[in-house]
Write a protein that holds these residues in place. Structure first.
Motif, PDB file in Angstrom:
ATOM      1  N   MET A  83       0.819  -1.210   0.000  1.00 32.00           N
ATOM      2  CA  MET A  83       0.000   0.000   0.000  1.00 32.00           C
ATOM      3  C   MET A  83       0.858   1.267   0.000  1.00 32.00           C
ATOM      4  N   MET A 110      -5.990 -10.466   2.050  1.00 31.84           N
ATOM      5  CA  MET A 110      -5.054  -9.380   1.731  1.00 31.84           C
ATOM      6  C   MET A 110      -5.802  -8.102   1.373  1.00 31.84           C
ATOM      7  N   ASN A 114      -5.415  -4.581   3.215  1.00 29.19           N
ATOM      8  CA  ASN A 114      -5.019  -3.402   2.447  1.00 29.19           C
ATOM      9  C   ASN A 114      -6.051  -2.289   2.574  1.00 29.19           C
ATOM     10  N   GLN A 115      -7.328  -2.653   2.620  1.00 30.64           N
ATOM     11  CA  GLN A 115      -8.376  -1.641   2.777  1.00 30.64           C
ATOM     12  C   GLN A 115      -8.252  -0.953   4.134  1.00 30.64           C
ATOM     13  N   THR A 123      -9.261  -2.884  -4.546  1.00 30.44           N
ATOM     14  CA  THR A 123      -8.679  -4.093  -5.118  1.00 30.44           C
ATOM     15  C   THR A 123      -9.681  -4.672  -6.111  1.00 30.44           C
TER      16      THR A 123
END
Length: 175
Positions: A83, A110, A114-115, A123
């Motif tokens: 990120m 993942m 990542n969010q 994504t």
């Protein structure tokens, strides 16, 4: 998909690409249609034992992109949190390829993490072409190391590079 401050949609397709397979190039080609600019982020993974250096992998991916004629795709190496790299590139989309349910479980986890790190970067999952779904770089290397034909899984140019590397490091297995 949102645009960055310069008004373009930038996507990032990260991976180790060791070696780049026909499945990877399928996702690259299709991902490039979704954004104004697609960055292929070639990274390291401490849990994997690479056959090629990061520089060799980047060059392999660049050659495959050039053969595809994809002018809105560029290749960059990185060794950082995904990120953070995506933010530095101005990416608003992470492109991920899926082959099977097992991929989805990992990628879903993942994407959720990542969010949490940056909710402004989405994504997007692309299903690999049905004929390419079984292909995995790990299996391509294993087949090559045991003297099998990897031609159905990689381009002719990548096949030559993998076979040359295998000749240098030595094949495995004897009957």
């Amino acid at each position: 998909m949102s645009k960055n401050s310069s008004g373009e949609r930038v996507g990032l397709y990260p991976g180790t690409f060791d070696p780049v397979t026909l499945g990877h190039t399928d996702i690259i080609r299709r991902g490039a249609k979704l954004v104004d600019r697609l960055i292929i982020g070639v990274t390291t993974n401490p849990s994997k034992d690479p056959m090629f250096t990061p520089e060799e992998r980047m060059e392999m991916v660049r050659a495959e992109v050039a053969r595809q004629g994809l002018e809105n795709v560029e290749v960059r190496g990185f060794n950082a949190l995904l990120m953070k790299f995506a933010e530095a590139q101005g990416a608003s989309v992470i492109v991920r390829g899926l082959r099977a349910v097992a991929d989805f479980e990992y990628e879903y986890q993942m994407a959720g993490m990542n969010q949490q790190l940056n909710a402004n970067i989405e994504t997007v999952f692309l299903m690999a072409d049905v004929s390419l779904q079984p292909i995995a770089s790990r299996l391509v290397k294993e087949i090559a190391l045991f003297g099998g034909d990897i031609g159905p899984f990689v381009s002719a140019e990548v096949r030559e590079q993998v076979n040359a590397r295998v000749e240098r490091i030595g094949r495995r297995g004897e009957l």
